[in-house]
Structures are given as C-alpha cells and as structure tokens.
Write a protein that holds these residues in place. Structure first.
Motif, PDB file in Angstrom:
ATOM      1  N   PRO B 168       0.804  -1.233   0.000  1.00  0.00           N
ATOM      2  CA  PRO B 168       0.000   0.000   0.000  1.00  0.00           C
ATOM      3  C   PRO B 168       0.839   1.285   0.000  1.00  0.00           C
ATOM      4  O   PRO B 168       0.463   2.257  -0.671  1.00  0.00           O
ATOM      5  CB  PRO B 168      -0.797  -0.112   1.311  1.00  0.00           C
ATOM      6  CG  PRO B 168      -0.880  -1.564   1.605  1.00  0.00           C
ATOM      7  CD  PRO B 168       0.380  -2.163   1.065  1.00  0.00           C
ATOM      8  N   LEU B 169       1.946   1.308   0.734  1.00  0.00           N
ATOM      9  CA  LEU B 169       2.731   2.548   0.757  1.00  0.00           C
ATOM     10  C   LEU B 169       3.399   2.805  -0.584  1.00  0.00           C
ATOM     11  O   LEU B 169       3.502   3.953  -1.027  1.00  0.00           O
ATOM     12  CB  LEU B 169       3.805   2.496   1.850  1.00  0.00           C
ATOM     13  CG  LEU B 169       3.394   2.931   3.254  1.00  0.00           C
ATOM     14  CD1 LEU B 169       4.591   2.863   4.184  1.00  0.00           C
ATOM     15  CD2 LEU B 169       2.810   4.347   3.247  1.00  0.00           C
ATOM     16  N   ARG B 170       3.851   1.735  -1.227  1.00  0.00           N
ATOM     17  CA  ARG B 170       4.461   1.887  -2.550  1.00  0.00           C
ATOM     18  C   ARG B 170       3.420   2.419  -3.538  1.00  0.00           C
ATOM     19  O   ARG B 170       3.694   3.344  -4.314  1.00  0.00           O
ATOM     20  CB  ARG B 170       5.024   0.537  -3.016  1.00  0.00           C
ATOM     21  CG  ARG B 170       5.605   0.517  -4.422  1.00  0.00           C
ATOM     22  CD  ARG B 170       6.811   1.409  -4.612  1.00  0.00           C
ATOM     23  NE  ARG B 170       7.910   1.063  -3.733  1.00  0.00           N
ATOM     24  CZ  ARG B 170       9.045   1.763  -3.659  1.00  0.00           C
ATOM     25  NH1 ARG B 170       9.228   2.844  -4.436  1.00  0.00           N
ATOM     26  NH2 ARG B 170       9.990   1.422  -2.819  1.00  0.00           N
ATOM     27  N   GLU B 171       2.218   1.832  -3.476  1.00  0.00           N
ATOM     28  CA  GLU B 171       1.155   2.290  -4.383  1.00  0.00           C
ATOM     29  C   GLU B 171       0.797   3.755  -4.126  1.00  0.00           C
ATOM     30  O   GLU B 171       0.618   4.544  -5.050  1.00  0.00           O
ATOM     31  CB  GLU B 171      -0.106   1.428  -4.201  1.00  0.00           C
ATOM     32  CG  GLU B 171       0.046   0.041  -4.807  1.00  0.00           C
ATOM     33  CD  GLU B 171      -1.013  -0.924  -4.296  1.00  0.00           C
ATOM     34  OE1 GLU B 171      -2.162  -0.489  -4.068  1.00  0.00           O
ATOM     35  OE2 GLU B 171      -0.680  -2.106  -4.096  1.00  0.00           O
ATOM     36  N   LEU B 172       0.715   4.087  -2.852  1.00  0.00           N
ATOM     37  CA  LEU B 172       0.388   5.461  -2.488  1.00  0.00           C
ATOM     38  C   LEU B 172       1.439   6.429  -3.034  1.00  0.00           C
ATOM     39  O   LEU B 172       1.116   7.493  -3.581  1.00  0.00           O
ATOM     40  CB  LEU B 172       0.330   5.577  -0.960  1.00  0.00           C
ATOM     41  CG  LEU B 172      -0.048   6.944  -0.427  1.00  0.00           C
ATOM     42  CD1 LEU B 172      -1.561   7.123  -0.483  1.00  0.00           C
ATOM     43  CD2 LEU B 172       0.435   7.125   1.000  1.00  0.00           C
ATOM     44  N   ALA B 173       2.704   6.048  -2.871  1.00  0.00           N
ATOM     45  CA  ALA B 173       3.778   6.920  -3.351  1.00  0.00           C
ATOM     46  C   ALA B 173       3.650   7.136  -4.849  1.00  0.00           C
ATOM     47  O   ALA B 173       3.841   8.251  -5.352  1.00  0.00           O
ATOM     48  CB  ALA B 173       5.139   6.306  -3.000  1.00  0.00           C
ATOM     49  N   GLU B 174       3.285   6.060  -5.563  1.00  0.00           N
ATOM     50  CA  GLU B 174       3.174   6.179  -7.022  1.00  0.00           C
ATOM     51  C   GLU B 174       1.956   7.025  -7.403  1.00  0.00           C
ATOM     52  O   GLU B 174       2.053   7.893  -8.271  1.00  0.00           O
ATOM     53  CB  GLU B 174       3.124   4.785  -7.655  1.00  0.00           C
ATOM     54  CG  GLU B 174       4.530   4.155  -7.647  1.00  0.00           C
ATOM     55  CD  GLU B 174       4.532   2.660  -7.970  1.00  0.00           C
ATOM     56  OE1 GLU B 174       3.463   2.114  -8.282  1.00  0.00           O
ATOM     57  OE2 GLU B 174       5.636   2.059  -7.895  1.00  0.00           O
ATOM     58  N   THR B 175       0.835   6.784  -6.733  1.00  0.00           N
ATOM     59  CA  THR B 175      -0.381   7.538  -7.035  1.00  0.00           C
ATOM     60  C   THR B 175      -0.193   9.030  -6.773  1.00  0.00           C
ATOM     61  O   THR B 175      -0.634   9.882  -7.557  1.00  0.00           O
ATOM     62  CB  THR B 175      -1.557   7.052  -6.150  1.00  0.00           C
ATOM     63  OG1 THR B 175      -1.575   5.638  -6.166  1.00  0.00           O
ATOM     64  CG2 THR B 175      -2.878   7.620  -6.621  1.00  0.00           C
ATOM     65  N   GLU B 176       0.439   9.333  -5.648  1.00  0.00           N
ATOM     66  CA  GLU B 176       0.540  10.730  -5.215  1.00  0.00           C
ATOM     67  C   GLU B 176       1.831  11.402  -5.675  1.00  0.00           C
ATOM     68  O   GLU B 176       2.039  12.593  -5.404  1.00  0.00           O
ATOM     69  CB  GLU B 176       0.462  10.815  -3.683  1.00  0.00           C
ATOM     70  CG  GLU B 176      -0.804  10.226  -3.089  1.00  0.00           C
ATOM     71  CD  GLU B 176      -2.004  11.168  -3.230  1.00  0.00           C
ATOM     72  OE1 GLU B 176      -1.798  12.362  -3.562  1.00  0.00           O
ATOM     73  OE2 GLU B 176      -3.142  10.706  -3.014  1.00  0.00           O
ATOM     74  N   GLY B 177       2.702  10.639  -6.318  1.00  0.00           N
ATOM     75  CA  GLY B 177       3.976  11.213  -6.752  1.00  0.00           C
ATOM     76  C   GLY B 177       4.876  11.634  -5.607  1.00  0.00           C
ATOM     77  O   GLY B 177       5.569  12.651  -5.662  1.00  0.00           O
ATOM     78  N   LEU B 178       4.866  10.825  -4.524  1.00  0.00           N
ATOM     79  CA  LEU B 178       5.711  11.156  -3.368  1.00  0.00           C
ATOM     80  C   LEU B 178       7.145  10.682  -3.602  1.00  0.00           C
ATOM     81  O   LEU B 178       7.359   9.652  -4.244  1.00  0.00           O
ATOM     82  CB  LEU B 178       5.176  10.440  -2.115  1.00  0.00           C
ATOM     83  CG  LEU B 178       3.691  10.584  -1.799  1.00  0.00           C
ATOM     84  CD1 LEU B 178       3.346   9.762  -0.562  1.00  0.00           C
ATOM     85  CD2 LEU B 178       3.326  12.038  -1.581  1.00  0.00           C
ATOM     86  N   PRO B 179       8.105  11.403  -3.050  1.00  0.00           N
ATOM     87  CA  PRO B 179       9.472  10.871  -3.052  1.00  0.00           C
ATOM     88  C   PRO B 179       9.470   9.536  -2.317  1.00  0.00           C
ATOM     89  O   PRO B 179       8.938   9.443  -1.207  1.00  0.00           O
ATOM     90  CB  PRO B 179      10.288  11.909  -2.276  1.00  0.00           C
ATOM     91  CG  PRO B 179       9.416  13.106  -2.111  1.00  0.00           C
ATOM     92  CD  PRO B 179       7.993  12.677  -2.309  1.00  0.00           C
ATOM     93  N   ALA B 180      10.017   8.512  -2.962  1.00  0.00           N
ATOM     94  CA  ALA B 180       9.971   7.173  -2.357  1.00  0.00           C
ATOM     95  C   ALA B 180      11.340   6.525  -2.436  1.00  0.00           C
ATOM     96  O   ALA B 180      11.981   6.527  -3.491  1.00  0.00           O
ATOM     97  CB  ALA B 180       8.937   6.312  -3.059  1.00  0.00           C
TER      98      ALA B 180
END
Lengths: 431, 431
Positions: B168-180
C-alpha cells in the motif's frame, strides 16, 4: 487498581506459582503485613514512606510555589530526587502550559544545550538533595546559577530548594532567603515521589496534588492481611515467588506513553531496594506496543527467566483512525488508536500465555491524579512486601557508596582508597 | 573504536572468561568470521546488512529530501523502522535547527498531543514500513494525514516514503507522486540504521551521512579472523561467553546522554536477534551516571547474572563547574562536568571490579558522525558473531507473528485462531 495474576499461575506458565503454593505464600504475606503495619505505626525508617499520603502537606507545597508563574520548571536532582517528579509530571502534564525538564546527569553537551534552549528568565529551578552535597546535583546547580547570572537573571528569585535539615543547600536557602522545603524524615529517595521531593514541579504545572495523595491514601486503606484482598501485596508476592522459581527478570511494560518514565521509576525502586545479598529481580524497562517490535521475540522465545508486567489504564482518550479504502488497511479504518493499543496489549498477554510465559496485568482506572497516585503507592507497597519476603534491608543502598568515594577521590575531594583501585584496572584492549 | 575486555576476565570477575577459554573461543570466532565474510560476499539474507556502508547511496537520500526546508521531521514507523533514525538523530543532532520526532506507538493521548504541538505546515513526514501494512505505522500515518488535512496542509507535498517494492505505501507513493526510497533487500529492520530507513531524518537535519557511512566502512575494514584483532568480534564473543557462564543480562550503559537511544537500539538488536530457542542474553538499558543512583546497587550486590557494558566518547565538549567556597563542594569547583562524568565512569567500572562483577568498556573517539557510524556497525557485527556462536537464526523474529495475528483478529482484520485465545484468558483478579 486491580492486579490479575491469572497468567502467572503454574497451570498457565513456566515458571508459575501453583494454587497451593500461593496459599502458603499468603501466610507469609500476612506476617509481612503485620511487620509493615507495625513499621508504619511506629514511623520506622523506610516504612514511614507508606505514611506519606497521610502526612504530605499539599498546601505547604502550593504555598512554596505560589507567586511563580513560569514557562518551565527545571528539576536539578538525580535518582530518587528526580525520578518521582519526572514520572508524575510525564503522567499528568496534560495540556499544562508549563514544561518540566530535569537535569539528572552531568553530560556537558546535554547540560549546555538545555541551558541554551531554556527561557531562563521564565524558568523556576527546583534543586533537590537531602544531604545538599550530591556531586552531580550540586555541580549542575552551580552551572545553572552561573548560566542565569550570565543571562542577567536573578537565580535567587527563581530557585526552590528541597533538602534535609542541614548541609550546604539548607545554608544557601537561609542565606539567600529561598523557599525551602524539607525532605521527609525516614523516607529513602526512591520512596519519596509523594512528598515535597516529587511534587514541587507538579504543583507548578497545576497537577492535582490532593488527587495524587488521595490515590496514595486509597492504597494505604487497601492494605490487608491477605494477598487475595490487596492488589499491591498480590503483585509484590507473585513477583517474588516467580523470581524464586526462575523469573529473575521483571519486564515492566506499560501500554501508555505517559507511564514510560514510570517504568524507570519502578526500575529504581525494584533494583535499589531488592538487589542485595546476591539476590533481587532485575527490572527491565519496556513500553507497549513499541517494544513488541523489539523485546517480545526475546520474552516469548528466549530463556524462561522473565515475568512480564503489563500495565494499562481502563480508559483512554479518543483518537479515531480515518476510514480508508486501501485493501490491506480497511480493518483499521474507523477504529480508534486506543482500541488498537488495547488489542495489542491483549495480544501480547495471550502470546506470552500461549508460549507458557508468565505475565501479570495491572490496570488503573485512567491516567488521572488519583489513579497515578494509587499506582505509585501500590508499587512501593509491592516492593516493601517483596523485601519482607526476600528478607533484605529494603530501605538501604550500601553498594553505591564505594563508587561515590572513588569518584570523589579521583576529583581530589579527599583521600579515598577506592580511588586508587581505579588506577589498577586490568586492561585487555582490542582496537 | 576500542573495546577493553580486561574486566571480563576470570582473573577479575565471576562470571568471567579465562585466558585459555578465550583462546579456544577465538578459534570459533575465526570460523564464524569465515561464515560472515562468505555471507557478505554472497549478499545473503541478513549478512547483506553488513554491506550497507558500502552500498547505501547518501546522495540518493540527499536528493529525496532536497527542496524540503522543514522545522521538524516526523518519523512514522515502529521498531527497526524508527529506532535507527531516533538513535542517529539524537546522537548527532547538535545544533541543527530541525527537530526530529517519532510516532512509534499508537497511544491516542500522545499522538493527539504531538500533532497539536507540531508546526504541521513546517513538518515533513517520513513514513517507513517495508510491507506497507504495519498496523501501528499505517494507523498513525492515516491520523497524521487527516491532521494535516484539517490544518489545511497538503500532506502529499510534505511526505517521504521508505518502503518495499510493493504494498500500500508503494502504491500510495506512485499515485501521489511522493518521493519514495527503497528499503534495502536482505536487511532486517533492526540492521537498517545505515540505510534509507535510518538516514532520511538525519539528512534533513544536516547530519553528515558520508561520515556515518565512512564509520561503518571502517568497521567493515576492521573485520579480521581473530577477536584479538577486531573490537566488534571481541565484544560479541565476550558477551556470548559471559552469557554461557551465567551473565544472562547485558546492561548497556552509555555515559553520554546522546547515546541514551543507542541503548534502546542495542536492546532491540540484541533481543530480537539472539532471543531464540530458549536462549539469548537479555539487554537492559541504562544510562550513566544517572543509573548509578538507580541500578548500580543491583549490578554490584544482586545476582551474579550481569555483564555491564559501559560506553563513552574519548572527547567531550567543555562545560566548566564554577568555583565555589562552600566547604563540601570546593573539590567540584573549577572542574569540568565531563571530568566529573568520566570520574563516575571509571568509578563504576572499578566498583564493579572490586565486587568481581564483569564489565566491558567501549570507547569511541567522539560524538561525531564517523564514530557513531562505527559504533552502530560494530554492534551489528558483534550481534552477528554472537548469533553464529549461539547457533541461532540471527536475522529472523518468528515469535512476534503470533501477537500480530491475534491483534489483527481482535480488530476484525480476518479470521485468526490466535484471537480466540485472547478470550480464553485465565483470570485471578485482586482489587
């Protein structure tokens, strides 16, 4: 306060105590209770601590701090002269506009940084030492005074002293006209939380001192001649019995952040009172749920040498977890953080029980003054009854003197043979 | 870094290790070193952790946080996902204008108060979970996001994620364009301090990441096939040998406030790696000089079941104690707080030795990035070599799964038989 010793029974755990052994132990508890009650009635050294809730004059403490309106209180003390105050203010600070800090170590980097950060003109210093000569405390106090001088702040207008009848701090208080409170007679530092020693910062933060003392009095009223009727005796006796059966470590694991320092306070109480004559249970400080991700592996699968004590309040404030449509997290959404924490608490207990590892549950009503006062008082009682069962001198701490003499000798504070031993250290250095 | 095992020899302490036993142990260390070197060369699970100083890309971490200029960094993680960052920032924060906070527990009162106090518009959140599903971490992250929303702050502009390849955190980062950032492969959380997991807040605080990693590399370069040539092996092997001889508790006692959290980090490393198969040494967290007034009584006069590990930096900053004409305090005036603290350190060692209680001294050069990186790395190595000597699976933690399933079941997150055990708890309540 209630104590549940179900998971420490031999039917559930190894080590554990059998029902008939518990009944036998209860007879020894009855004898110990007689000695404790007599010691309290006679105000004997140490036992006098258990009279504090009745004796401590909250109004006197309130008067000593009356007129101060600080942003911060700085306790300068160490060991029993600091841990009670730290524990109480951490547990009950709530939304107080006053912050509490403690200088209970002589780390130059830490002391310098704290004094740089504190608003010294808005800080009240509470310096605590029974003898008035404790090296760490007096060194720090000299440094604090100088920092206030350097900042143009009159330290003598912002210092409250708690000390014994005589000594340098008492003289200083008299010379400078500082508000001065008495360390109670017959009360070792680690048993002094519910006295002038532990309550001054709390008073300045607006904590309900009367509530704390009422909680202590409720603990005193609950003393009885059977562990089945007195939760404090139940805890102390079971901890002792499990140590005798191999649980040489007692992991104190509150499931509430406000009791993190309580675990440290308990560690001092337990270690310094019972760690004698080659015996005594070693306290380990833990915090739930955090330490499930650190210590639980060891507690559940390591040596069978541990009692785990879990502590929680029956009531917690609300903090809802927002709903979420993320697949793996849906079950969390809409719950409360407190519900999650309680589920972890119960899961840890059950996890230990499933591995036949003993635990004891302590539950207080809430994180309020009365419940916290009761908790501190009852843990002191538990320690005293354990000391009676071990047959040790619960209220002294002879093994710390050697090191004090050595340190003083090293600093040129007199001729101490202990200091010479330092130079003779055996070395086997790998670098 | 240097390790002095002189006070752990059988000639000085009971329990202690004899010189010839140490030589025998050294042959086993040589074998263990072969396995460790091979594991590192093959990047095997767990052993890969010891390659981090070589592999971690400080520049990548610096880039991920570039552009943020926060007042505060908030780590949301638990256990190994938080303790490394807490340890490093506490040790090396110095005068950084950025403060580091951690939400590593789900206490509703604490979470609410912290979020009320934080300047959310000036805070960067670093959320860390390899799986992206850790209950405590994700619950807290959902609460933090909502608090930012409520404060009119765009959390997606102020969040950095460190997680595994999926979840879920990886998906969230991709959806929201967060630095990951990636959690490194083959590295258990408790061994991840010198990676993306432990270094992001430090980077935002301006800590010298290259220095930390250089310290780790110096530790790797010091690996050798004899405990007499490698301080990390000396420490791990002696701790193991003393446990085998009865020192079932290892009290980690730094004499510097900046390493207080290091003792917690060590406690996780030691407990979760070695607490297996009914064995493993129990870590106890202490702090010098404070705990001389709390735990030393027990360490010196309690059961002979402890190794005390004292840690200090060879250099400390200055903080002079002012001169005083008070009779009992004259010896302190004009000294430095650091001199006092070092005298206490040496006095504690000598006090333990005089009672024939074992201790080991660890000395680092200073509280700087290179020395702290070396210390963390060397303690990881010590843990790995101890695991080889015990013959346990150092890098797993199977005993924490049961409780996770129980908690999840209790919260309605699926059918888990562990949850049913909770309802069956044996009770014996005293109130």
């Amino acid at each position: 306060m209630q104590v549940d010793i179900g998971n420490a029974l031999a039917s559930e755990a190894d080590p554990g105590i059998g029902r008939s052994d518990l009944d036998d132990l209860d007879e020894r508890v009855a004898d110990a209770h007689d000695r404790i009650a007599r010691g309290m009635a006679d105000d004997d050294f140490g036992y006098a601590s258990l009279n504090l809730p009745e004796r401590t004059d909250a109004a006197e403490i309130e008067r000593a701090v009356d007129g101060f309106d600080p942003e911060a209180v700085l306790t300068v003390g160490i060991g029993g002269s600091a841990l009670g105050a730290i524990t109480i203010t951490e547990a009950l600070a709530g939304d107080s506009p006053v912050d509490h800090y403690a200088l209970d170590n002589v780390d130059p980097a830490h002391v310098t940084r704290l004094l740089d950060d504190l608003p010294l003109a808005e800080t009240v210093v509470h310096v605590v030492s029974r003898s008035g000569t404790t090296a760490e405390t007096l060194a720090n106090f000299l440094v604090v005074r100088e920092a206030m001088d350097a900042a143009g702040v009159d330290w003598s207008e912002r210092t409250v002293v708690t000390t014994g009848e005589a000594g340098p701090l008492r003289e200083l208080a008299e010379t400078e006209g500082l508000p001065a409170l008495d360390v109670p007679e017959g009360v070792p530092g680690r048993f002094s939380a519910l006295s002038t020693v532990g309550l001054v910062p709390a008073a300045m933060m607006g904590v309900d001192l009367e509530g704390l003392l009422a909680g202590g009095r409720a603990g005193a009223d609950a003393l009885a001649d059977s562990l089945y009727d007195c939760p404090a005796y139940a805890y102390g006796a079971v901890a002792y019995a499990l140590d005798e059966r191999g649980a040489s470590v007692n992991a104190m694991m509150p499931y509430v952040e406000g009791l993190e320092s309580f675990a440290e306070w308990f560690a001092q109480l337990w270690a310094e009172s019972l760690g004698k004559d080659g015996g005594g249970q070693t306290p380990a400080r833990a915090l739930g749920a955090t330490d499930q991700h650190s210590q639980l592996q060891l507690y559940r699968a390591g040596p069978r040498d541990k009692l785990v004590t879990v502590v929680r309040p029956a009531e917690r404030p609300d903090c809802a977890i927002p709903e979420t449509d993320v697949a793996d997290l849906e079950y969390l959404g809409g719950q409360d953080l407190g519900t999650l924490l309680d589920a972890e608490f119960e899961a840890t207990e059950a996890s230990l029980a499933a591995a036949e590892r003993p635990s004891v549950r302590i539950e207080i009503d809430a994180m309020d003054a009365e419940s916290v006062g009761r908790l501190l008082y009852d843990m002191e009682v538990a320690c005293v009854v354990a000391g009676e069962l071990y047959g040790v001198e619960t209220f002294d701490q002879p093994a710390v003197e050697w090191g004090k003499n050595a340190a003083r000798g090293l600093l040129g504070g007199g001729d101490f043979e202990e200091a010479e031993a330092v130079a003779e250290k055996t070395e086997l250095v790998v670098e």
